[in-house]
Enzyme design. Structure first.
Site, mmCIF file in Angstrom:
data_model
loop_
_atom_site.group_PDB
_atom_site.id
_atom_site.type_symbol
_atom_site.label_atom_id
_atom_site.label_comp_id
_atom_site.label_asym_id
_atom_site.label_seq_id
_atom_site.Cartn_x
_atom_site.Cartn_y
_atom_site.Cartn_z
ATOM 1 N N GLU A 1 51.598 23.384 -19.750
ATOM 2 C CA GLU A 1 51.158 23.367 -21.140
ATOM 3 C C GLU A 1 52.253 23.866 -22.080
ATOM 4 O O GLU A 1 52.488 23.273 -23.150
ATOM 5 C CB GLU A 1 49.916 24.257 -21.310
ATOM 6 C CG GLU A 1 48.720 23.815 -20.476
ATOM 7 C CD GLU A 1 48.614 24.543 -19.149
ATOM 8 O OE1 GLU A 1 47.488 24.897 -18.767
ATOM 9 O OE2 GLU A 1 49.663 24.743 -18.497
ATOM 10 N N CYS B 1 48.431 30.368 -21.295
ATOM 11 C CA CYS B 1 48.519 29.044 -21.910
ATOM 12 C C CYS B 1 47.422 28.844 -22.950
ATOM 13 O O CYS B 1 47.653 28.213 -23.987
ATOM 14 C CB CYS B 1 48.446 27.969 -20.839
ATOM 15 S SG CYS B 1 49.899 27.946 -19.759
ATOM 16 N N CYS C 1 45.363 28.759 -18.057
ATOM 17 C CA CYS C 1 45.226 30.189 -17.800
ATOM 18 C C CYS C 1 45.166 30.940 -19.133
ATOM 19 O O CYS C 1 45.221 30.338 -20.222
ATOM 20 C CB CYS C 1 46.406 30.684 -16.968
ATOM 21 S SG CYS C 1 47.996 30.583 -17.828
ATOM 22 N N HIS D 1 54.878 27.065 -17.680
ATOM 23 C CA HIS D 1 53.739 26.276 -17.227
ATOM 24 C C HIS D 1 53.759 24.916 -17.917
ATOM 25 O O HIS D 1 54.417 24.734 -18.941
ATOM 26 C CB HIS D 1 52.429 26.995 -17.532
ATOM 27 C CG HIS D 1 52.152 28.151 -16.615
ATOM 28 N ND1 HIS D 1 50.903 28.730 -16.500
ATOM 29 C CD2 HIS D 1 52.956 28.833 -15.769
ATOM 30 C CE1 HIS D 1 50.951 29.726 -15.625
ATOM 31 N NE2 HIS D 1 52.196 29.800 -15.180
#
Length: 378
Positions: A68, A99, A96, A66
């Site tokens: 992040e 993360c 999420c 992701h």
């Protein structure tokens, strides 16, 4: 803005926040260009971007890739430390659970996100990992920074993806109870004519409709219906001549005819079903006025036009013509075998049963010069 207890001191004004979020938006654009969900993130240390990342889960086949996480990895390499307690992270979408846990483990002093994520957001939308009092570190979180721009980037991406999926469905999806002419048998149209395929409209029930088009302009749309023995190729010359008058021309192949998908069963064909397909087509045309032209045998199918909302609202008019000429070679091109001929075998009988529909008989343009007769009527 004060830092949370136990976190590194991070002091950035709103202007800085907006500038750094735009850096994250630039990363989101890179993700979109690569076909990834457009989420981007940057890590900032002492007023300087030290880590950048965007979604790469598809390209790397890595569920953890992701934006992040990618930004954290980049910043850790730059600073030589996986602990980022003097840093802030800016991300275009609410983190999420995965993360959020990584951001907490990195001891980030501050997290700023753009658009909320109502389905998976773990910074307040679905749950709030950062507000859990039993955890030994608390990262300061604020959301809504450039939320509209961040949300628009996602909305645009998913709109384009849905459109691409619809186009793929239109090109490749074929119902089990229908047939499709091989692309190799599509005729080379003269310059100015183009084929358009669509599965839009509930009456099609997933079938692909072919429309031969010519001309531009939104003032008048001319819809040319073929006879039960022909298909849109009969209007090649007429479509080009009419387009030269400054109108948009649409010559559809009804399901079962021409280059449109062909239901295998004769029972699929009813005048009501074909009228519904025609209604959906007319409703989707971006024209102020509508004119429908059809050969005489199609009069029973023209009769329902009078009650079609899309036709009435746009000052619709209908005319009949003599059946246009069509060479035998082109006439039989879309029907390589009997399996493709359920429509041509069935529709003539349906039209005959319906009668002449004299009460709705439109003006008839007689002879091969019907285009010239139509010109002063447009």
């Amino acid at each position: 803005m004060d830092a949370a207890p136990g976190s590194g001191a991070v002091s950035l004004d709103k202007l800085d926040d907006a500038n750094f979020m735009r850096e994250a938006l630039a990363q989101a654009e890179l993700a979109a260009q690569a076909g990834e969900v457009p989420v981007g993130a940057v890590v900032v240390h002492q007023g300087r971007v030290v880590g950048r990342g965007h979604n790469r889960s598809l390209s790397r086949q890595d569920v953890s890739a992701h934006a992040e996480i990618e930004a954290l990895r980049d910043a850790s390499r730059a600073l030589g430390n996986y602990r980022l307690d003097d840093c802030a992270l800016y991300v275009t979408l609410e983190p999420c659970v995965m993360c959020s846990g990584a951001l907490m483990a990195a001891r980030l002093g501050r997290v700023v996100y753009g658009a909320a994520e109502p389905k998976t957001g773990a910074a307040g939308s679905v749950l709030n990992v950062f507000a859990e009092p039993r955890l030994n570190h608390h990262t300061q979180v604020s959301g809504g920074m450039l939320a509209e721009e961040c949300g628009q980037a996602l909305q645009t991406f998913f709109q384009r993806r849905r459109q691409a999926q619809q186009e793929d469905r239109s090109l490749y999806f074929l119902r089990d109870d229908a047939l499709r002419l091989p692309a190799a048998q599509t005729p080379p149209w003269p310059a100015g004519l183009r084929s358009h395929f669509s599965s839009d409209g509930p009456a099609l029930e997933g079938l692909r409709l072919h429309v031969l088009q010519a001309g531009e302009g939104a003032h008048t749309g001319l819809v040319l219906l073929h006879s039960p023995r022909q298909w849109s190729a009969a209007y090649q010359a007429a479509a080009l001549e009419l387009a030269g008058m400054g109108v948009a021309v649409y010559a559809p192949d009804l399901p079962g005819f021409g280059l449109s998908d062909k239901p295998k069963k004769a029972a699929w064909h009813t005048l009501g079903r074909h009228a519904a397909v025609l209604h959906d087509l007319l409703s989707g045309l971006a024209c102020m006025r509508l004119v429908v032209i059809a050969p005489l045998p199609m009069r029973p199918l023209l009769a329902p036009l009078a009650s079609m909302q899309a036709f009435v609202e746009r000052e619709g008019r209908a005319f009949t013509i003599d059946e246009p000429a069509l060479s035998q070679a082109v006439q039989h091109l879309p029907y390589p075998d009997r399996g493709h001929e359920a429509g041509p075998r069935t529709l003539p009988g349906l039209l005959a049963e319906a009668g002449d529909a004299a009460e709705a008989a439109p003006l008839h343009l007689s002879g091969p010069d019907w285009v010239a007769q139509l010109r002063p009527l447009l």
